[in-house]
Design a protein around this motif. Sequence first.
Motif, short mmCIF file in Angstrom:
data_model
loop_
_atom_site.label_atom_id
_atom_site.label_comp_id
_atom_site.label_asym_id
_atom_site.label_seq_id
_atom_site.Cartn_x
_atom_site.Cartn_y
_atom_site.Cartn_z
N ARG A 1 37.70 41.51 21.19
CA ARG A 1 37.74 40.90 22.53
C ARG A 1 36.46 41.25 23.27
NH1 ARG A 1 40.25 38.08 26.08
NH2 ARG A 1 41.54 37.38 24.37
N ARG A 2 35.98 42.45 23.07
CA ARG A 2 34.72 42.85 23.70
C ARG A 2 33.51 42.26 22.99
NH1 ARG A 2 35.68 49.43 23.91
NH2 ARG A 2 37.41 49.47 25.43
N HIS A 3 33.53 42.27 21.66
CA HIS A 3 32.30 42.08 20.91
C HIS A 3 32.21 40.80 20.09
CE1 HIS A 3 30.78 45.84 22.30
NE2 HIS A 3 31.81 46.51 21.83
N ARG A 4 33.17 39.91 20.22
CA ARG A 4 32.93 38.55 19.74
C ARG A 4 32.23 37.87 20.90
NH1 ARG A 4 32.94 35.46 14.85
NH2 ARG A 4 31.93 33.63 15.76
N HIS A 5 30.92 38.08 21.00
CA HIS A 5 30.17 37.79 22.21
C HIS A 5 30.14 36.31 22.58
CE1 HIS A 5 27.97 41.73 21.05
NE2 HIS A 5 29.06 41.99 21.75
N ASP A 6 30.14 35.43 21.58
CA ASP A 6 30.14 34.01 21.90
C ASP A 6 31.43 33.60 22.60
OD1 ASP A 6 31.51 34.65 19.57
OD2 ASP A 6 30.96 32.83 18.50
N ARG A 7 32.55 34.12 22.14
CA ARG A 7 33.83 33.78 22.77
C ARG A 7 33.97 34.45 24.13
NH1 ARG A 7 37.19 34.71 17.15
NH2 ARG A 7 36.22 32.97 16.02
N LEU A 8 33.42 35.64 24.26
CA LEU A 8 33.41 36.31 25.56
C LEU A 8 32.68 35.44 26.58
CD1 LEU A 8 33.56 38.74 27.53
CD2 LEU A 8 31.50 39.62 26.43
N ILE A 9 31.53 34.94 26.21
CA ILE A 9 30.75 34.09 27.12
C ILE A 9 31.51 32.80 27.43
CG2 ILE A 9 28.65 32.69 27.27
CD1 ILE A 9 27.31 34.99 25.58
N GLU A 10 32.14 32.22 26.43
CA GLU A 10 32.89 30.98 26.63
C GLU A 10 34.04 31.17 27.61
OE1 GLU A 10 33.97 29.96 22.68
OE2 GLU A 10 31.93 29.40 22.08
N ARG A 11 34.70 32.32 27.57
CA ARG A 11 35.82 32.57 28.50
C ARG A 11 35.33 32.56 29.95
NH1 ARG A 11 37.29 36.58 24.66
NH2 ARG A 11 36.63 38.28 26.02
N TRP A 12 34.17 33.13 30.19
CA TRP A 12 33.65 33.18 31.56
C TRP A 12 33.02 31.85 31.97
CZ3 TRP A 12 34.24 37.10 35.12
CH2 TRP A 12 34.87 38.25 34.65
N VAL A 13 32.37 31.15 31.03
CA VAL A 13 31.81 29.84 31.35
C VAL A 13 32.92 28.87 31.77
CG1 VAL A 13 30.76 27.79 30.30
CG2 VAL A 13 29.72 30.05 29.93
N GLU A 14 34.06 28.99 31.15
CA GLU A 14 35.20 28.12 31.47
C GLU A 14 35.57 28.21 32.94
OE1 GLU A 14 37.95 25.22 30.41
OE2 GLU A 14 36.37 26.13 29.15
#
Length: 402
Positions: free
Chosen positions: A179-192
Amino acid sequence: MTDELALTSAPPVDEWRLPVGARLLHIGPHKTGTTAVQAALFEIREELAGRGIYYPSYDRHPMHAVLAVTGRHSMMGDDPPKQHHWDRLLEDLATADAQTGVISSEFFSEAEPEAIARIVEDLGGERVHVVVTLRPLVKILPSQWQQYVQNGQRTTYENWLHHMLRVPPYEQPNPSFWRRHRHDRLIERWVEVVGRDRVSVVVVDDSQPDMVLRVFESLLGLPDGTLPAVPVATNRSLSLGEIEMVRRFNVEFRGQDELPDNFYSRLVRYGAIQRLKEARTPVPDEPRVTTPRWAQEEAVAVGREMANRIASSGVRVIGDLELLHRQLPDAAEESTSTALVDPEAAAQALFGAIAAVPTLNPVPPAPPVAKPEKVGVPVHKVRSTELVRILARRVRRRLLRR
């Protein structure tokens, strides 16, 4: 199209600078230079306030406030986060409404979509600009494992790597890691929630130690060199012998059901481990935690996939995304170093634990003189396991009385 910018010695301040009154939300994640940024901001927070930039924190970063709003648990044995911690942070920001606010905590990286929406709304909606700092996954792995061990984990590094990289769904023993370090998905959650135009990704270049500080200066419109490099001894990595000593202690500690969690928090994390980091510097040839070649190759493959998805996301990228999938030059087939504990390390850890004992309970008054009692078994003849049980019972009684 990604607006990828190359870092130079004189960053384009006007191009990167956030609007006055913005809320710069630095979400980490862990082990990506967050401590350096937080220590610098905290060190000159009064000077920043004079420049119209408010950094609200009673410590380097508002961990309890962020844990409360994201619904996460505190570290083993620490006081639980409460809603009033987050409310207090919002009240502090409200007092500096016209100023640019900076909130930095790597624990924002664990927020679920619902929590992200609430965080952004509470901080001012369109005023929020999210900054994500990134380092190569291959460099994060050993540091993050160490952090888990310092929070009570017992798994060896090799076994941990096996489960995190090769055992689907890759959630045990630490569901928080990806959850912390799958960085592309982390960014996508906040971009949403905030949109791609209000997300900046900073790829930290370890060959330029102060690079991340210079980027934050540019984002905040500060002159070059304003944010100082503040040494933080408690942020250093432990040597192989040091971290193995802690891990093996965790195995023994977890085997004693009578020991409360705050015993570990006070005596181990803030006692023995903190003392180790502050009072001792490992010698240059002391073995360090090394990542075997197979794990590095797995991490590099994930890093390449993440970099490609970030590049196509449309967010602003500062730095070189290729750094996210560059393999370390010193990869070994397996981790073969012997974990020997230096006597100085053991002594410092023991001293740190002893020095932290008064934090468990105030020193009680001297007991009245009693009549001589029958002499029991000398301490040196008591088996170590039984001695631990006796100490555990005594500590538990003191805590309950408190």
